[in-house]
Scaffold this active site. Sequence first.
Site, PDB file in Angstrom:
ATOM      1  N   LYS A 204     -78.976  11.454  25.028  1.00 13.15           N
ATOM      2  CA  LYS A 204     -79.844  12.452  24.409  1.00 13.15           C
ATOM      3  C   LYS A 204     -79.266  12.826  23.051  1.00 13.15           C
ATOM      4  O   LYS A 204     -78.113  13.249  22.951  1.00 13.15           O
ATOM      5  CB  LYS A 204     -79.936  13.680  25.304  1.00 13.15           C
ATOM      6  CG  LYS A 204     -80.691  14.814  24.646  1.00 13.15           C
ATOM      7  CD  LYS A 204     -81.053  15.905  25.602  1.00 13.15           C
ATOM      8  CE  LYS A 204     -81.710  17.048  24.861  1.00 13.15           C
ATOM      9  NZ  LYS A 204     -82.167  18.097  25.752  1.00 13.15           N
ATOM     10  N   LYS A 227     -77.074  21.657  17.864  1.00 12.31           N
ATOM     11  CA  LYS A 227     -76.516  21.241  19.155  1.00 12.31           C
ATOM     12  C   LYS A 227     -75.612  20.010  19.007  1.00 12.31           C
ATOM     13  O   LYS A 227     -75.407  19.260  19.955  1.00 12.31           O
ATOM     14  CB  LYS A 227     -77.659  20.990  20.144  1.00 12.31           C
ATOM     15  CG  LYS A 227     -78.521  22.229  20.383  1.00 12.31           C
ATOM     16  CD  LYS A 227     -79.483  22.056  21.566  1.00 12.31           C
ATOM     17  CE  LYS A 227     -80.271  23.341  21.824  1.00 12.31           C
ATOM     18  NZ  LYS A 227     -81.164  23.233  23.018  1.00 12.31           N
ATOM     19  N   LYS A 258     -83.680   9.773  24.951  1.00 16.63           N
ATOM     20  CA  LYS A 258     -84.473  10.823  24.311  1.00 16.63           C
ATOM     21  C   LYS A 258     -83.942  11.113  22.916  1.00 16.63           C
ATOM     22  O   LYS A 258     -82.726  11.216  22.765  1.00 16.63           O
ATOM     23  CB  LYS A 258     -84.367  12.054  25.202  1.00 16.63           C
ATOM     24  CG  LYS A 258     -85.067  13.283  24.747  1.00 16.63           C
ATOM     25  CD  LYS A 258     -84.772  14.374  25.745  1.00 16.63           C
ATOM     26  CE  LYS A 258     -85.469  15.643  25.356  1.00 16.63           C
ATOM     27  NZ  LYS A 258     -85.081  16.737  26.225  1.00 16.63           N
ATOM     28  N   SER A 284     -91.598  16.570  22.070  1.00 14.00           N
ATOM     29  CA  SER A 284     -92.579  17.492  21.493  1.00 14.00           C
ATOM     30  C   SER A 284     -92.904  17.194  20.035  1.00 14.00           C
ATOM     31  O   SER A 284     -94.062  17.274  19.625  1.00 14.00           O
ATOM     32  CB  SER A 284     -92.067  18.920  21.635  1.00 14.00           C
ATOM     33  OG  SER A 284     -90.805  19.062  21.014  1.00 14.00           O
TER      34      SER A 284
END
Length: 334
Positions: A204, A227, A258, A284
């Site tokens: 990710k 992050k 992802k 998204s």
Amino acid sequence: MTTPFAPAAFPYARPRRLRAQPWVRRLVAETTLTPADLIWPLIVHDGDEPRQPVASMPGVFRLSPAEAAKAAVEARDLGIPMVALFANVNDGLKDTVGTPATDPDGLVPDCIKAIKDAVPEIGVMTDVALDCFTDHGHDGVLQDGKILNDDTVERLSEMAFIHAHAGADAVAPSDMMDGRIQAIREALEANGFHDTLIISYAAKYASAFYGPYRDAVGSSKSLSGDKKTYQMDFANADEALREVAMDISEGADALIVKPGLPYLDILKLVSETFKIPTFSYQVSGEYAMMKAAIANGWLDEDRAILESLHAFKRAGASGVLSYFAPQAARLLGA
Ligand code: PBG
């Protein structure tokens, strides 16, 4: 000595023969996309409204537990095998360790139960990370500006247990802490949840494409910084293989790569290296980009959706998490 057969050149070889009619195109298609390849991400909330639109994701709504159960019925009827839950909880409940994440009577357990009561035969996957429940919007426990790995892993193990206890079929850690798969597997085994799947977000990336999701779950307002100390650097591919190898050895049943389309190279690399079910997540921001272009009349909606989802199958995905799942399933069924 026999000479190898040399394929004829043009004009005898005409690759267009295999594309000339719909039937032959169907006959020679190397990959297929069906509703069984789709996982539908549902944003659930504890607000008063049954359905609340998400501004940055036209067509996506925050759903009450009862509405989530209705969506699960729709998913079942469309042939979609699994839904994935993501939570938007009241800001007043949030704190620095994400206490509502481990409330056995919290929003996610409520939704799992509502869905399982309505549609026992649908798979329910949950997001295991603290970002939807912390007042700082990070996926882990934050102290003095640092995300504490091992303290977070402890919280995540408890969270996964709570989800399994409420009836989740699969827990999906999306936090990128080190060692969380093993800790979650041990917590599940120790409590008798031998059949709960761990679908690990093994690769990710720290991505700008999660922007609309953070708006949907209500973590964008509060998120300070980025992050990058836990999610992966988009410059890296070898690192994805190391992350995946670790998660498999720690007990993951399946993987997620992802984001989606910008990371098809990673998906292909992972799916060719490790023969274990690997999903991709059309996130998204990808959804929002396409929806914006569609709204402007710049992209043909149905064709763009099916082409983008098919690309994941071609790159080796076992399936795809996509906000387009119900729409795509309807198109595929038509
Ligand atoms: C949280 C989480 C994120 C997404 C799923 N789980 C966002 C993030 O890591 O900030 C993104 C999903 C999407 O963008 O559709 N751990």
